[in-house]
Design a protein around this motif. Structure first.
Motif, PDB file in Angstrom:
ATOM      1  N   UNK A 298      16.322  21.174  24.129  1.00  0.00           N
ATOM      2  CA  UNK A 298      17.677  20.622  24.213  1.00  0.00           C
ATOM      3  C   UNK A 298      17.971  19.575  23.147  1.00  0.00           C
ATOM      4  N   UNK A 299      16.960  19.130  22.424  1.00  0.00           N
ATOM      5  CA  UNK A 299      17.179  18.062  21.448  1.00  0.00           C
ATOM      6  C   UNK A 299      18.209  18.518  20.411  1.00  0.00           C
ATOM      7  N   UNK A 300      19.169  17.664  20.141  1.00  0.00           N
ATOM      8  CA  UNK A 300      20.245  17.991  19.208  1.00  0.00           C
ATOM      9  C   UNK A 300      21.546  18.300  19.899  1.00  0.00           C
ATOM     10  N   UNK A 301      21.482  18.683  21.182  1.00  0.00           N
ATOM     11  CA  UNK A 301      22.709  18.828  21.964  1.00  0.00           C
ATOM     12  C   UNK A 301      23.272  17.441  22.252  1.00  0.00           C
ATOM     13  N   UNK A 302      24.566  17.361  22.380  1.00  0.00           N
ATOM     14  CA  UNK A 302      25.195  16.073  22.669  1.00  0.00           C
ATOM     15  C   UNK A 302      24.920  15.686  24.114  1.00  0.00           C
ATOM     16  N   UNK A 303      24.281  14.557  24.283  1.00  0.00           N
ATOM     17  CA  UNK A 303      23.867  14.118  25.603  1.00  0.00           C
ATOM     18  C   UNK A 303      24.016  12.606  25.696  1.00  0.00           C
ATOM     19  N   UNK A 304      24.612  12.137  26.769  1.00  0.00           N
ATOM     20  CA  UNK A 304      24.809  10.703  26.981  1.00  0.00           C
ATOM     21  C   UNK A 304      24.340  10.339  28.383  1.00  0.00           C
ATOM     22  N   UNK A 305      23.883   9.101  28.542  1.00  0.00           N
ATOM     23  CA  UNK A 305      23.664   8.558  29.871  1.00  0.00           C
ATOM     24  C   UNK A 305      24.678   7.451  30.096  1.00  0.00           C
ATOM     25  N   UNK A 306      25.133   7.358  31.322  1.00  0.00           N
ATOM     26  CA  UNK A 306      26.162   6.387  31.689  1.00  0.00           C
ATOM     27  C   UNK A 306      25.611   5.503  32.798  1.00  0.00           C
ATOM     28  N   UNK A 307      25.698   4.197  32.617  1.00  0.00           N
ATOM     29  CA  UNK A 307      25.275   3.238  33.626  1.00  0.00           C
ATOM     30  C   UNK A 307      26.485   2.815  34.449  1.00  0.00           C
ATOM     31  N   UNK A 308      26.389   3.030  35.751  1.00  0.00           N
ATOM     32  CA  UNK A 308      27.414   2.596  36.694  1.00  0.00           C
ATOM     33  C   UNK A 308      26.825   1.525  37.600  1.00  0.00           C
ATOM     34  N   UNK A 309      27.671   0.666  38.115  1.00  0.00           N
ATOM     35  CA  UNK A 309      27.225  -0.426  38.975  1.00  0.00           C
ATOM     36  C   UNK A 309      27.993  -0.385  40.273  1.00  0.00           C
ATOM     37  N   UNK A 310      27.269  -0.465  41.403  1.00  0.00           N
ATOM     38  CA  UNK A 310      27.894  -0.408  42.712  1.00  0.00           C
ATOM     39  C   UNK A 310      28.166  -1.780  43.287  1.00  0.00           C
ATOM     40  N   UNK A 311      27.502  -2.104  44.370  1.00  0.00           N
ATOM     41  CA  UNK A 311      27.747  -3.375  45.063  1.00  0.00           C
ATOM     42  C   UNK A 311      27.543  -4.574  44.151  1.00  0.00           C
ATOM     43  N   UNK A 312      26.476  -4.531  43.352  1.00  0.00           N
ATOM     44  CA  UNK A 312      26.189  -5.610  42.419  1.00  0.00           C
ATOM     45  C   UNK A 312      25.296  -5.058  41.317  1.00  0.00           C
ATOM     46  N   UNK A 313      24.753  -5.942  40.467  1.00  0.00           N
ATOM     47  CA  UNK A 313      23.950  -5.508  39.329  1.00  0.00           C
ATOM     48  C   UNK A 313      22.643  -4.834  39.740  1.00  0.00           C
ATOM     49  N   UNK A 314      22.226  -5.053  40.978  1.00  0.00           N
ATOM     50  CA  UNK A 314      20.995  -4.428  41.471  1.00  0.00           C
ATOM     51  C   UNK A 314      21.259  -3.142  42.236  1.00  0.00           C
ATOM     52  N   UNK A 315      22.453  -2.582  42.066  1.00  0.00           N
ATOM     53  CA  UNK A 315      22.825  -1.333  42.732  1.00  0.00           C
ATOM     54  C   UNK A 315      23.323  -0.336  41.687  1.00  0.00           C
ATOM     55  N   UNK A 316      22.397   0.154  40.810  1.00  0.00           N
ATOM     56  CA  UNK A 316      22.826   1.002  39.695  1.00  0.00           C
ATOM     57  C   UNK A 316      22.888   2.478  40.065  1.00  0.00           C
ATOM     58  N   UNK A 317      23.642   3.212  39.288  1.00  0.00           N
ATOM     59  CA  UNK A 317      23.642   4.673  39.326  1.00  0.00           C
ATOM     60  C   UNK A 317      23.684   5.152  37.884  1.00  0.00           C
ATOM     61  N   UNK A 318      22.682   5.950  37.495  1.00  0.00           N
ATOM     62  CA  UNK A 318      22.648   6.524  36.153  1.00  0.00           C
ATOM     63  C   UNK A 318      23.064   7.986  36.227  1.00  0.00           C
ATOM     64  N   UNK A 319      24.067   8.350  35.445  1.00  0.00           N
ATOM     65  CA  UNK A 319      24.483   9.742  35.324  1.00  0.00           C
ATOM     66  C   UNK A 319      24.252  10.228  33.902  1.00  0.00           C
TER      67      UNK A 319
END
Length: 464
Positions: A298-319
């Motif tokens: 898959x290397x070379x395909x366009x791929x991003x990770x997105x950091x989301x934050x829920x209740x606070x900074x210690x409640x992350x979701x990575x997509x």
């Protein structure tokens, strides 16, 4: 050049339901033996017009990010097994040049050993299943089985196993598939649909105490692989704000224009989720994004990770947002039911996996490119294939074959496939013979890539 495989009877066309009598369906499977005898799967002879493997890879790279292609070639040049991982297009062309059974399932398309593993279901228990669907497409069931068996053979040789041990491991992968498919053929539709390999239930399948300890350790590590753990590994605090780390060329912060586009795509993606998942996603806010190089092929395909934050900074979701292309199988098979590549990947994953990703979705992005979203780091447990003994590898190969049969049984006619496979070990012995022969081919193709790198035909960045 390989040609598109044409359907040889109505069984080749993917059908969501099989309403005829089970005895008739089993007989249809046995009839397929006339087209392709089970023993015929042992054969592997490259066609006279077999495409150059490096040429196949170069064609794949024409619309990829050019600055990442050396990373892809460097990773594939590391070993024959690494080459096999990234060369799904090469093997697809090879399989298409052979006769096929016409018994269609939703293929994974890249069912090598490392594309199986542990992951967390939406209900949070760990399950063992397929976990890569970039190449999923309807096609002959044996294509996935042969790719799995070939990967087992290549891995066994790299581990220094004897030829007898290598053959045994490849045999176990196919034997696990046949045994599971025959068992599933006797089950009802809902029972098959809800069938899953629960992680804790795997321990009794591991015979030796040492292997049970290793399996238990893997489960513990998998449960620790959470978004909170990823927070410490993938992010840092800059000027009091959480940001994704800068680790070029593998992980680079998205620029202003990419971030703006990602926010728009994120909004479109949200609309593809079910109502309750949209409400859950709305509890998170967009914090940061970065471009990421993932995998081997898959290397070379366009791929991003997105950091989301829920209740606070210690409640992350990575997509993860990953570009979807046409499957490597598509040029060799009849048209599939899904035109947008992102839709194909998501639909295939939902059909094959026993328990899906809560945040799986798809959409079209800038310049008409297709993308799909999923969680980055839900608990997973990749297998340490390189450290497996002959007995461990054979046991793991059988487990993968079992999981593959469960996935195939959800989309294909499991009764017809079980009828084709039969009660004897003819099919698995033939596929094991094929696996050893194709392992030789993979070693040769890997050497061809290494020679192209040495000659400057392609540029590789080893060790990245």
């Amino acid at each position: 050049m390989s040609t598109r495989a044409e359907p040889t009877d109505p069984a080749h066309r993917a059908q969501p339901a099989h309403r005829s009598d089970p005895a008739i369906r089993a007989a249809q499977g046995k009839t397929a033996r006339k087209r392709v005898p089970r023993s015929a799967h042992a054969r592997w002879t490259p066609s006279v017009d077999r495409p150059d493997p490096v040429g196949v890879l170069e064609r794949q790279g024409r619309d990829r990010l050019p600055e990442l292609l050396p990373v892809r070639y460097g990773r594939m040049a590391a070993s024959p097994f690494a080459f096999l991982r990234g060369a799904a297009a090469v093997m697809a062309a090879d399989l298409a040049a052979q006769p096929h059974t016409g018994l269609t399932v939703q293929l994974c398309g890249n069912a090598h050993l490392l594309n199986f593993g542990l992951y967390a279901s939406p209900e949070r228990p760990l399950v063992f299943d397929l976990n890569d669907f970039d190449e999923t497409f309807p096609g002959p069931f044996e294509w996935d089985v042969k790719r799995l068996a070939a990967s087992v053979a290549v891995a066994a040789r790299e581990n220094g196993h004897s030829e007898a041990g290598t053959h045994r491991a490849a045999l176990e992968a196919t034997a696990g598939y046949r045994a599971a498919m025959r068992r599933l053929a006797g089950m009802g539709e809902l029972a098959v649909w809800y069938e899953q390999l629960d992680a804790d239930s795997l321990l009794p399948l591991v015979r030796s105490a040492r292997r049970r300890r290793r399996a238990g350790s893997s489960l513990t590590r998998a449960r620790r692989r959470t978004s909170l753990q990823a927070l410490g590994k993938l992010t840092e605090v800059v000027d009091g704000r959480r940001r994704i780390v800068h680790d070029p060329p593998l992980l680079e912060p998205a620029g202003a224009s990419d971030t703006a586009a990602l926010r728009k795509i994120f909004s479109d993606y949200r609309s593809t989720l079910t109502e309750e998942r949209r409400q859950l996603l709305d509890r998170y806010r967009f914090v940061d994004a970065a471009r990421k190089a993932v995998g081997v092929g898959s290397v070379g395909l366009r791929c991003f990770i997105v950091l989301l934050e829920g209740r606070d900074a210690d409640d992350p979701l990575f997509l993860q947002l990953k570009e979807a292309r046409i499957s490597v199988l598509e040029e060799h098979l009849p048209n599939g039911p899904y035109v947008p590549p992102g839709h194909r990947v998501v639909a295939g994953q939902r059909l094959l996996q026993a328990a899906g990703d809560s945040f799986l979705g798809w959409m079209s992005g800038p310049q008409g490119r297709a993308f799909y979203w999923r969680q980055v780091r839900d608990p997973k447990g990749p297998a340490d294939v390189a450290g497996m003994s002959p007995a461990d590898l054979a046991a793991y190969a059988r487990l993968c074959g079992t999981a593959l049969a469960r996935a195939h049984a959800r989309s294909g006619d499991r009764v017809a496939i079980a009828g084709y496979l039969g009660g004897a070990d003819t099919f698995e012995r033939a596929v094991a013979d094929f696996a050893l022969a194709y392992a030789d081919q993979t070693t040769h193709d890997h050497a061809t890539l290494c020679a192209a790198v040495a000659a400057g035909v392609v540029t590789a960045a080893p060790g990245v």
